[in-house]
Design a protein around this motif. Structure first.
Motif, PDB file in Angstrom:
ATOM      1  N   LEU A 221       0.830  -1.202   0.000  1.00  0.00           N
ATOM      2  CA  LEU A 221       0.000   0.000   0.000  1.00  0.00           C
ATOM      3  C   LEU A 221       0.867   1.257   0.000  1.00  0.00           C
ATOM      4  O   LEU A 221       0.579   2.233  -0.703  1.00  0.00           O
ATOM      5  CB  LEU A 221      -0.940  -0.008   1.217  1.00  0.00           C
ATOM      6  N   LEU A 222       1.963   1.248   0.776  1.00  0.00           N
ATOM      7  CA  LEU A 222       2.846   2.415   0.793  1.00  0.00           C
ATOM      8  C   LEU A 222       3.621   2.559  -0.511  1.00  0.00           C
ATOM      9  O   LEU A 222       4.011   3.670  -0.880  1.00  0.00           O
ATOM     10  CB  LEU A 222       3.815   2.309   1.978  1.00  0.00           C
ATOM     11  N   SER A 235       8.451  10.962   5.811  1.00  0.00           N
ATOM     12  CA  SER A 235       9.612  10.105   5.561  1.00  0.00           C
ATOM     13  C   SER A 235      10.414   9.889   6.830  1.00  0.00           C
ATOM     14  O   SER A 235      10.834   8.755   7.129  1.00  0.00           O
ATOM     15  CB  SER A 235      10.482  10.715   4.461  1.00  0.00           C
ATOM     16  N   LYS A 236      10.638  10.953   7.632  1.00  0.00           N
ATOM     17  CA  LYS A 236      11.406  10.792   8.869  1.00  0.00           C
ATOM     18  C   LYS A 236      10.639   9.953   9.890  1.00  0.00           C
ATOM     19  O   LYS A 236      11.219   9.129  10.602  1.00  0.00           O
ATOM     20  CB  LYS A 236      11.735  12.160   9.462  1.00  0.00           C
ATOM     21  N   MET A 275      10.431  -0.918   4.775  1.00  0.00           N
ATOM     22  CA  MET A 275       9.880   0.385   5.146  1.00  0.00           C
ATOM     23  C   MET A 275      10.963   1.456   5.183  1.00  0.00           C
ATOM     24  O   MET A 275      10.726   2.607   4.795  1.00  0.00           O
ATOM     25  CB  MET A 275       9.207   0.279   6.524  1.00  0.00           C
ATOM     26  N   VAL A 276      12.158   1.086   5.650  1.00  0.00           N
ATOM     27  CA  VAL A 276      13.268   2.043   5.668  1.00  0.00           C
ATOM     28  C   VAL A 276      13.598   2.505   4.252  1.00  0.00           C
ATOM     29  O   VAL A 276      13.786   3.703   3.986  1.00  0.00           O
ATOM     30  CB  VAL A 276      14.506   1.404   6.336  1.00  0.00           C
ATOM     31  N   VAL A 277      13.650   1.568   3.314  1.00  0.00           N
ATOM     32  CA  VAL A 277      13.954   1.914   1.927  1.00  0.00           C
ATOM     33  C   VAL A 277      12.831   2.763   1.328  1.00  0.00           C
ATOM     34  O   VAL A 277      13.083   3.717   0.575  1.00  0.00           O
ATOM     35  CB  VAL A 277      14.188   0.629   1.100  1.00  0.00           C
ATOM     36  N   LEU A 278      11.581   2.426   1.668  1.00  0.00           N
ATOM     37  CA  LEU A 278      10.453   3.212   1.155  1.00  0.00           C
ATOM     38  C   LEU A 278      10.488   4.643   1.668  1.00  0.00           C
ATOM     39  O   LEU A 278      10.120   5.569   0.945  1.00  0.00           O
ATOM     40  CB  LEU A 278       9.139   2.556   1.581  1.00  0.00           C
ATOM     41  N   SER A 279      10.915   4.827   2.916  1.00  0.00           N
ATOM     42  CA  SER A 279      10.879   6.156   3.515  1.00  0.00           C
ATOM     43  C   SER A 279      11.822   7.129   2.815  1.00  0.00           C
ATOM     44  O   SER A 279      11.634   8.338   2.915  1.00  0.00           O
ATOM     45  CB  SER A 279      11.219   6.074   5.007  1.00  0.00           C
ATOM     46  N   VAL A 280      12.848   6.620   2.131  1.00  0.00           N
ATOM     47  CA  VAL A 280      13.761   7.507   1.406  1.00  0.00           C
ATOM     48  C   VAL A 280      13.396   7.589  -0.074  1.00  0.00           C
ATOM     49  O   VAL A 280      14.143   8.164  -0.873  1.00  0.00           O
ATOM     50  CB  VAL A 280      15.222   7.038   1.573  1.00  0.00           C
TER      51      VAL A 280
END
Length: 554
Positions: A221-222, A235-236, A275-280
């Protein structure tokens, strides 16, 4: 029945994979739109999106589902209700497929709720108190995400649409609700307690849930909502919570003794890494790791299920030593999937993990983030080697506990998935990144992943071949192994408060019963009587006539 459905789903997975290649090479998108109802400026539609990403993910989900169903033919052989188990798995897979192709929140909510309901039914399949508690914490934790999606739908109605494709990055509050909903489904902090508890389900269900379906729904979904990470706050927020989840899962897996819970915690760590990779903002890289992780994690669970089956249902790794003498083939497959988990060179996990770590080495400015990523990678390597030591190698046993015959319907899916684990990562990298994805680093940074791997091997041999391990030597081991007391905070305290209030209710003449079911019944009965009296005496039509008369002639 199992073999029939397994072959059908396997054929559909090949069909979807070929279609995904065609859509990717031709850069095609097929959008199916059906308008349900139009109210003023609002149109409620069903959107189904067929592009290379959704088709490829659906192909991987259906391939893993077919292997799990064929594996279950022998695993559930003596179960009285195995047909109901099969129907539950088919409903579970169909809900996931429905959510994958959904493009607006209405379709996604249908698949999302279907996943929650069928996962609850599969977790409580064995019908004992442990399964019941695990099912309740699973369904209630996921219900938080359902409520947040419903709130997002209500807010987006003001904008006249429910479609992700036209959902701009300027929608702040619904976007935040959707991010938190994805965190609940993917078991990020503080919603992590349900994921190890869901191990009460049969092992084939665990293989499906923890590889490509339930826990990956939030990540997918993200991926569709990646434009939300244009905001620095979003993102943070996701970056630091997912980093904490990765570290927490790694420390918990280092001290856990339950075989299925160790693999579940490794799933939690890998989902946190996505999720870490998605956040950047690296959507394709996160999707690449999502697909490679799904294959080797499903294979790891199937190997663990066969070991538990041969161990008469025992899941404690301290009773499982020397399995390579019982079944060398399955032991080799278990080692292969474990090495793919920590990124051993040229296996499937290596291509995605090495790529994402190099991306962070190149772009990340925060030393704290890089340090936590390196610690998480070291923990992944060490607990994977620890798992192989206790289960496949010597462990605490002097001889194997049980010796059983090889089952072809349990072994053949594992062998097929082993072949896929070896070649899937490199082939998928050529498909998703047709141009070489190279990051130009200096020599020391380029070799840093190799140094991490060698350091992890050295740390493991130091702890297990010269001493009796480190489980009893770590400070705060109970705190670390219990996921930082998250399970107690999310399940024990609410239930304790409910039991205390229930005891007070007994002393207060059962006020909870009066305010709850009995009170609701009395209110409904009185309201029904009033409505019946109006209808029977035809007073309602008379009042309506009088109101209309005064409105017209006033």
């Amino acid at each position: 029945m199992f073999l029939f459905w397994g072959m059908i789903i396997l054929f559909l997975s090949f069909l979807f994979f070929i279609c995904s290649l065609k859509f990717l090479m031709g850069m095609m998108i097929f959008l199916l739109e059906y308008t349900l109802v139009g109210l003023g400026g609002l149109e409620i539609k069903l959107f189904l999106l067929f592009d290379w990403m959704s088709l490829m993910f659906a192909a991987v989900v259906m391939f893993i589902s077919s292997m799990v169903i064929i594996f279950s033919n022998d695993y559930m052989e003596n179960d009285k209700f195995k047909n109901y188990f099969l129907y539950g798995v088919l409903l579970f897979v169909s809900s996931m497929i429905f959510m994958i192709f959904g493009l607006n929140l209405l379709v996604i909510l249908l698949g999302w709720d279907g996943l929650g309901l069928t996962s609850y039914c599969l977790v409580i399949y064995y019908q004992n108190s442990k399964s019941d508690c695990a099912g309740m914490i699973t369904v209630l934790s996921n219900r938080v995400g359902d409520v947040l999606i419903l709130l997002s739908i209500v807010m987006l109605i003001n904008f006249g649409h429910l479609d992700l494709i036209s959902m701009g990055s300027m929608i702040m509050l619904p976007g935040f609700f959707l991010i938190v909903a994805s965190m609940t489904k993917s078991a990020q902090i503080p919603f992590s307690a349900w994921l190890p508890a869901a191990m009460a389900a049969p092992t084939p269900v665990s293989s499906l849930v923890h590889s490509s379906t339930l826990v990956t729904a939030g990540v997918y979904l993200l991926i569709r909502l990646s434009n939300l990470f244009q905001f620095n706050f979003f993102s943070k927020y996701l970056l630091y919570f997912s980093l904490l989840t990765v570290i927490m899962a790694g420390l918990g897996a280092m001290l856990e003794m339950d075989l299925k819970k160790i693999i579940a915690l490794s799933t939690l760590g890998q989902i946190g890494l996505m999720m870490v990779v998605l956040s950047v903002g690296m959507v394709n890289l996160s999707f690449f790791h999502l697909l490679t992780h799904a294959v080797f994690k499903a294979m790891l669970f199937l190997c663990a299920g066969m070991m538990i089956h041969n161990n008469m249902g025992g899941q404690d790794i301290r009773t499982m030593g020397l399995y390579f003498q019982v079944n060398p083939l399955i032991s080799g497959a278990f080692g292969l999937s474990s090495m793919a988990l920590f990124g051993f060179p040229f296996l499937s996990g290596f291509y995605s993990k090495d790529l994402l770590l190099e991306y962070f080495y190149l772009t990340e400015d925060s030393f704290f983030v890089l340090f936590l990523l390196i610690i998480a990678t070291v923990l992944t390597c060490v607990y994977s080697l620890r798992l192989m030591y206790y289960v496949v190698w010597k462990g605490l046993m002097w001889k194997p506990v049980v010796v059983v015959a090889f089952s072809k319907f349990m072994g053949i899916p594992i062998m097929i998935m082993g072949f896929v684990v070896i070649f899937f990562g490199s082939c998928l990298m050529w498909i998703i990144f047709p141009e070489p994805k190279n990051f130009f680093l200096n020599f020391n940074l380029k070799c840093l992943n190799l140094y991490i791997l060698l350091f992890s091997f050295w740390m493991f041999f130091l702890c297990y071949f010269n001493s009796s391990g480190f489980e009893g030597k770590i400070i705060f081991s109970e705190f670390l192994s219990s996921l930082w007391f998250l399970s107690m905070m999310t399940s024990f305290f609410p239930m304790k408060m409910f039991s205390i209030s229930y005891k007070f209710s007994i002393s207060e003449l059962s006020w909870m019963e009066e305010m709850g079911p009995s009170g609701l019944l009395k209110v409904n009965t009185k309201l029904s009587g009033i409505i019946y009296w109006f209808q029977y005496n035809n007073i309602f039509s008379f009042l309506l006539f009088m109101v209309s008369f005064f409105i017209i002639f006033s």
